[in-house]
Design a protein around this motif. Structure first.
Motif: not given
Length: 412
Positions: A89-96, A116-120, A136-148
């Motif tokens: 899940d990447e960070v949402d770009p700022p407006d504009g 920064v990448t948060v790896v769960f 859901a809470a961090l989506r778009g705010i910080v880059r995250t990686v979720h793996w199985d």
């Protein structure tokens, strides 16, 4: 408690009619126990009102299933060739701002710093979706990686296990190398925040043990949720000592036997799923008023793990000991969080980690069990958000609140 030989279990599992059903009940119990306790337990309060079960399923279906959040898919290749599935899940770009980072990277011929990448990392018999509320809470705010983890979720079955047809144990050290492969593929540069629940926390410890330079050079913060650095063979799971000792003697053989009859046992697990709903709830949660839809979601995660996978991972926990490795995290912001009613990795194990990391933040969540991130998502998300601010991963003004609560099953 009478002892059960491996031969008796194999014979039962191979029998027809009532025999396969008994094996199925044993398989269901082992699957639940492994996911919620990693040991045998005394069967109690097995009857759950059918009305509650029906309401749980209806609530889950009506509100949209938990675990529905999806990101950009990718695959990493472990050192033994096993393919590991992850999502970003990447960070949402700022407006504009330009939607793509490639243009910014080329600006004035300079490369923009990697985010920064948060790896769960998830726990035993679960999957990346167990972090639904935090995602859901961090989506778009910080880059995250979720793996199985290997053999879980959408990741490939371990190559050695697949070649042998099952029965080959999987060690925690292998999981640490797997996490390194995921980091190399999904976050090859930039600071990292590592978050692990239960087996996922042990995976982070194994990563540090094998790659201390990675921790030193790139890790900005770590969160250990409901995990342990060792001595799991001393956990009582809320049972009398004699009962626990008896179960420990027979459980490895029982698991091997059940794993060798996987198809038969899976039929039994499906047939007796309702019977063990109360047992799953007991070993996953600490409070009585868990949202039925959340409880059902936990059941689905646990039930999705095949019995032979349960058997292959189980021996690793008795062998796990990474207490000495914890010193590698001493100079980092560290969050240690556990439920005060966790019967699987008791809060005393989190306190033992904190003893070796005296500057870490230790949070013991009242009225919470092993799946604390599902049971009390707001608390876990709040503490994670604070850790990310301390690590400089997100600005203090970031609005994480209001997302990732049990009242918002679909997330954002």
């Amino acid at each position: 408690m009478s002892e059960i030989s491996t031969g008796d279990v194999v014979a039962t599992a191979a029998a027809s009619g009532a025999g396969w059903r008994r094996a199925g009940i044993a398989g269901a119990a082992i699957g639940v126990i492994a996911a919620g306790a990693a040991a045998g337990v005394a069967v109690e309060r097995l009857t759950v009102g059918r009305g509650m079960r029906k309401r749980a399923r209806l609530a889950l279906d009506a509100t949209g299933p938990y675990g529905s959040l999806r990101g950009t898919p990718g695959r990493a290749t472990a050192d033994d060739g096993t393919e590991l599935y992850y999502e970003v899940d990447e960070v949402d770009p700022p407006d504009g701002a330009a939607p793509s980072g490639s243009r910014r990277r080329r600006l004035f011929g300079r490369k923009a710093p990697a985010p920064v990448t948060v790896v769960f990392s998830h726990g035993y018999c679960l999957g990346q979706d167990s972090w639904h509320f935090q995602r859901a809470a961090l989506r778009g705010i910080v880059r995250t990686v979720h793996w199985d983890q290997r053999s879980h979720g959408r990741s490939e079955r371990g190559r050695a296990q697949a070649r042998a047809g099952g029965g080959v144990p999987v060690g925690i050290d292998q999981l640490g190398r797997d996490l390194k492969a995921v980091i190399d593929a999904a976050a090859p540069e930039g600071p990292l925040v590592l978050v692990g629940h239960s087996m996922g926390g042990m995976t982070i410890m194994a990563l540090a043990d094998r790659y201390p330079e990675l921790i030193r050079d790139r890790v900005a913060a770590v969160a250990f949720v409901g995990t342990s650095s060792g001595r799991l063979n001393e956990v009582s799971f809320g049972l009398p000592v004699m009962g626990v000792n008896a179960v420990r003697r027979v459980l490895p053989g029982v698991l091997r036997a059940l794993g060798s009859q996987a198809e038969l046992v899976e039929r039994g697990r499906r047939a007796t799923a309702d019977l063990f709903a109360g047992l799953i709830k007991r070993y996953s949660f600490g409070s009585r008023d868990v949202d039925p839809a959340v409880a059902r979601f936990a059941e689905r995660l646990i039930e999705s793990t095949p019995i032979d996978v349960v058997a292959e991972f189980y021996p690793a926990f008795a062998e796990h000991d990474k207490s000495a490795t914890l010193s590698l995290f001493r100079d980092l912001p560290v969050l240690i969080l556990a439920g005060d009613k966790d019967l699987v990795t008791p809060s005393s194990h989190s306190e033992a980690i904190a003893d070796r990391l005296p500057d870490a933040e230790l949070v013991i969540v009242p009225d919470a069990g092993h799946l604390v991130m599902l049971e009390h998502p707001e608390t876990v998300t709040d503490r994670l958000a604070d850790l990310l601010v301390r690590a400089g991963a997100v600005p203090e003004s970031s609005n994480v609140g209001g997302h990732g609560t049990a009242e918002q099953p679909g997330g954002r």
